[in-house]
Enzyme design. Sequence first.
Site, PDB file in Angstrom:
ATOM      1  N   GLU A 176       6.863  11.411  -6.830  1.00 35.47           N
ATOM      2  CA  GLU A 176       6.918  10.117  -7.508  1.00 35.47           C
ATOM      3  C   GLU A 176       6.649  10.345  -8.990  1.00 35.47           C
ATOM      4  O   GLU A 176       5.710  11.055  -9.354  1.00 35.47           O
ATOM      5  CB  GLU A 176       5.879   9.137  -6.939  1.00 35.47           C
ATOM      6  CG  GLU A 176       6.129   8.729  -5.498  1.00 35.47           C
ATOM      7  CD  GLU A 176       5.061   7.781  -4.951  1.00 35.47           C
ATOM      8  OE1 GLU A 176       4.362   7.144  -5.779  1.00 35.47           O
ATOM      9  OE2 GLU A 176       4.933   7.683  -3.723  1.00 35.47           O
ATOM     10  N   GLU A 231       0.303   9.511   0.864  1.00 33.85           N
ATOM     11  CA  GLU A 231      -1.002   8.986   0.476  1.00 33.85           C
ATOM     12  C   GLU A 231      -1.907   8.720   1.672  1.00 33.85           C
ATOM     13  O   GLU A 231      -2.419   7.621   1.872  1.00 33.85           O
ATOM     14  CB  GLU A 231      -0.826   7.726  -0.379  1.00 33.85           C
ATOM     15  CG  GLU A 231      -0.240   8.072  -1.726  1.00 33.85           C
ATOM     16  CD  GLU A 231       0.025   6.866  -2.614  1.00 33.85           C
ATOM     17  OE1 GLU A 231      -0.242   6.950  -3.818  1.00 33.85           O
ATOM     18  OE2 GLU A 231       0.509   5.843  -2.104  1.00 33.85           O
TER      19      GLU A 231
END
Length: 1479
Positions: free
Chosen positions: A1010, A934
Amino acid sequence: MSKHMDDTKRQDVEKATGRGHSAHYSHATGLAVVEQSQIIPMTGERKVTKRSEIVSYCLFYIAITGLGPFNYMPAQLQNLLTQAFPSGFVEWGGQQKSISALILDLNGIQFAVQLVLLLVIGPYADYGTWRPYILIVFTIVSWGVGFGWLGLETPDKWQVAAGLYVVATVCFNLANTFYFSAFPGLVRDLPKMIESEQEVRAGTKSAEQHAELDMRERSKLSNYSLATSAFGSCAILVLGLAICFGIGTDTLAQNTKVYSVLIGYFTAVWVVFSMPWFLTEQYRPGQRIPKGTNYLLVGPRQLWQAVKSVWQLKWTFLYLLSFFLLNDVYNVSGTAVNLLQNDAISFNTKQFTYLFILAFGAQGIGAYGVAVAQRFLGFSAKTGCIFGASCLTFTCLWGFIGIFTNKIGYHHVWEFYFYQAFQGVGVASWNTYQNTVISEVVPAPKMYLFFALFYIVGKTSAFIGPFIASAIIDDAHGNTSAAFWFLFFSGLAGVGLLALVNIEKAKIACAKYLLFRQHTMNVQYHPAEFEDPQPGRGSIPPRSWNVYSDSSKLSLNGDWRFRYSPTAYLDDDFARIKTFDDSKWDMLTVPSHWVLHGYGHPEYQNVNFPFPVDAPFCPSENPTGDYRRSFDLPDGWSLKNGQTLLRYDGIESWSKTWVNGKEIGTTMGSRLPNEFDITKYLKSKDNVIAVRVHKWSAGSYCEDQDEWWLPGIFRDVTLLHRPNGCVSDYFVHASYDHHTGKGTLKVDCSPEGRITVPELDIDCATGQSTTVSVIPWNAEAPKLYSATLKTKGETVPLKIGFRTVHIEDGVIKLNGVRLLLKGVNRHEFQPDKGRAMDAEHMLKDVLLMKQHNVNAVRTSHYPPHPHFLELCDEYGLMVVDECDLETHGFGENGWRHNPTDSDLWRDALVNRVQRMVERDKNHPSIIIWSMGNEAAEGRNIGDMADWVRSRDPSRPIHYEGDRTSKYTDMYSRMYASHHEVDLIGQRAEDPLEDKSLDAKRRAMPFVLCEYGHAMGNGPGGLVEYQDLFEKYSRCQGGFIWEWIDHGIPKKTANGESYYAYGGDFGEEVHDGNFCIDGLVFPNRDPSPGLEQFKHVIAPVRIRQVDGGVAITNLQSFADLSSFSFDWTKEIEGKAVDKGSLEVPSTAPGKTKVIKLPECSSHQAESWFTVTATLAADSPWAKKGHVVAFGQAQCAKATQLSIGNLVKPSVSKNTITLGPASFNAATGQLVELKGIPIDSAKLDIWRATTDNDNGGDVDGVGATWLRVGLDRVHHRVDSVVIKDRSLTVTTFVAPAIYMRGLVTTYTWTADKSGAVRVDIRVEPKDDWEGIYLPRVGLRLGLPKTMKSVKWFGLGPGEAYPDTREAVRVSEWSSTIDNLQTPYVFPQENGNRADVRWLEVEGESARLKVHGDPLFNFTARRWDSNQLQAAKHTPDLKPGDRVWLNLDHAVHGIGTNSCGPGVLPQHRLSAQKMNFSFTFQ
């Protein structure tokens, strides 16, 4: 000024400026370059720039633009000397000097004096209360000396003239230098600039916009002053020329008179035009160096600092060298040519005037030519600079030719006309462009003293130019053409060097240096050392880590002296002074986090930074921990044989270390190792190590990793002896060829050594490849071979696993077999220790993962403690090793200035991935390198990936933030919906705009890095994900987010324990319980979510088919021989028979159908349960450990019915129906079988789960609350008694809206005492898009009820999309044990597919049958109390047990971060009929 600013001063600075710095934005590089001058208020109150000041400055510019009186002093001095010494030579310094050489010597002297004065008084003239007085002195002296020259017209005055020449030039230049230095402040204090700063502070304008405005205003003011100067100078020059013609004759004496008058005239001009600025100038800061700085002391330190940075600033140094040479050419050749000119023209005033007009015009034409070249020809600064420099060099070439011939070479008058014309054009270009290039390649020369000195020396040729020219002139006996051989080659060298300069790289390097290099001044100010985003300094190159070598080591873990401060600005005496008294300091265990020991507090954020996003700067409130400990070296530890290294395995977030008072280096990159060679600082006894750790640093911007911010030395500290000849580094290459069954081993080692593997009969030199038959390593059978690496000085034991990871046909394969990742994301966390995990808990994690069928770990979002990777090697877990990088908080700011796309941060990010790869490269468990998490897209990710590929091409590269997969080897996503994964599996996802990138990505394997957000109750929908992973070869599984709840132990005021989450420590900003999102609770007890995941990803699938069960081997490598298969037969949940199944060896991916024993006829419901267990002990579980199970129904249940119905009776306010009593007015059940019943009514509300609430306001839980499902009203419409039934009709609805549920209860009872209720529910009005939490009957029972027994799914909780871990049987529990203790209280404890339920208390028992199957929960608080609770102690048992008998419940999903409940698991508002029978 004190060495460190105190807090008050820092606050004043920030209050006055809004931050402590501003940015000048470079369009060419996209870099915001901070200039210190913009942030340190140099004088008390801010003085707003007035229009009168701007006008005064423009007038001042007229006075000093080519009109200075001292321009004519060298010529007048030459005239006086020529009259006094007709021979052309003067006795000077004990030797004969030519007049030209003497003047050049005087130039050198005045330049040297000017430089010394600058050093001595510069700080006071630049910054301080003395500034105006110094300027007044310099200015008045210059004026006085200028007028003083009016009386110097006779030859006997030449010595006075020489002295005044030096004094006047020094004063004039210094005055103008300090006046000019106020120019940036003049712009900065414009009203619009002050307003702009306020907008930046308010957040309505970006720093880039402010910087661009600053540049525009500077250019505008410069243009104003230049235009004013151009017109004003022309008018003044016309009058000056008229004076020349009015006086002019052709004798030396009369010519001296002309120059004397001109000097006086231009002195008067200077006085008139500089006076307004002299009176209105607000003494704004000059050089951007703090008040009180001692230039003489700081200069050498700056010089040394710059020398140390010579490679980083190589382009700057190359340009400065070029600049120095070319300015030397320009200044010396100009002086020399002018002296030749005087001789050649014989002081003819008219010819001098013509030459002056020609030079002035040529420079004007050159200046306009520059503007045209810039606008229409696109001349870059470098190109223009080379053009101007070439012109200057050509004029030298002309003089160089004069050495060999008298025909040309400045021997004739016409050549000087040519020189003035050609030189004018070149000088205009050179002066225009060289200043532009300086600003690009030199990091703020007025801020860094070293570069300021270099600039002055280059500009004036202070120490070289005049004296070289003087010597050459004397040697040539007046034939100054000989000087040009030196100048010509200097010019050529300068042009050549200039051509080599890479302006773009120079900009980047200088911006880095300017922004982030710690100043060696006597003051602490931004940027602080810990705000430097570059890698820590002083450490040795990263290398492999092996704790088991036979070289000596000393653990420095244990108790350290510790001092805590809430700010970073502290004296470092504790570190520099070895005998510092730390006896009053506290003791703190290392490794640990100081916030978990009462110093400050933890802070949790998921995305947002807990401080202003102004990278790389940190808040003033920067908690700091100082550590000290002493130690002795063990006996036999040699400081003469090899090195002694100090190793840190993890410090958050920035540290500096001293050993015995000597600074050894700094660290940044919290979860990465650093090693320092401290050999020369150590002694055998009484060593002292001191460490300063800051909580916040530039590195914090790269570590926004969805976890607690926990500063401190949190991993091991070790002293390592590295004897001569030890293993410096090694790289084990152990590949496996699945076609031949052979492995190839090569161990690269420095220095050379030997590698032995006894089990494989390998004994070979390092660097040599050996191929033998091997058993490969994989997660199911993690075969490791013991080996030994031996060099002359060290023996290192190794564990080698042979395996090959490659991508083939868009599929990741291990040893030739497609991988299916059944993984988890694992943060390092231990409730009482944070990330300072011990080996026991690391092993517990690995064992739990293996016991729950997990086969892979993503080390989110940083490399773990190296021991964890050893455990993964040994026990068999595939690892995605992730770099210590996440910049998530920049996303809240549009990803502006994101480090992953900034050249300023490139080295730091590449360094982070280097340290990960070098440390971990020898672990066979690591199958993929991940560049981080991220941090969005950016070219630095590409540079990181490129380095990794060059170092280790054997492992593919992952990075989810690269959505185009430009830099990666796989397509990775987070939380993609099932539908999207289905499209990706078909390679039919939405295309990218770039067709080539789209084709590349579409051919790649796909991984969900994820998914299945395990926050609270859940995750749901895992079965459907797993089906897709198994359906499409491209979809290679993924990693559940995440492994553990990050709850920190805490107690209430009355001593009740609970786990805290974000906001529980008074954080200003936090993300609440978003850190409570694991498959295991903080104490590592498995959650229902982990049990669900275990059975979804089980390596064996057991399903009922006709005639038995189908057993499928879902492993990738092993057959089923390691499992035992057993069956149990149950009738009504009670075991009646059991046995074993003979399951033949079944290859991976294959299915065998196995018959079960015959089902005898039963009227009662019966089931076979088949379990797969370990057939023998394994390293991670004992024999008999259940790996998987499946059920096969043998006989179905018969429905319970009631007959011989009884009639209801009415007595006063009570209706009696068998053993049931009802309120006659409301029809509500009040007693059943002697048990008081409260609030028996339809219930549609449940406390929301984290997944109900969703990641935003669009979660289904928010909808439920918005439409009022938590506050429904029950209106009784009718109570009707028929012959043998009681019918109650109600309308169940929330306030405000028309929608509701018409609910009808029909009660009957038989003579046996059974009571039945049939419930019909019909929606009314619009329920579109609104799902129901639950639908069922709620009963309030006495608190004396203690336990339950049921026949249905159990033993744990289950919901429509989380029911793989439960099976049909008879179960029992206390009511208290039915609750799942989620850290954040929420809906839990539902038992599904219940046939019957029995609730029992001290003297009461109630049994319930459902038709159809039903769900139940039983708890000592109601749903509203559960909804209101924030921590487990908030749930207080009441005076009721609330029993919910639900016909249906809504699913769970993963909408806390991911998709919501799938359609098949949603509970829609529709007609429903269900019944319960109470016995």
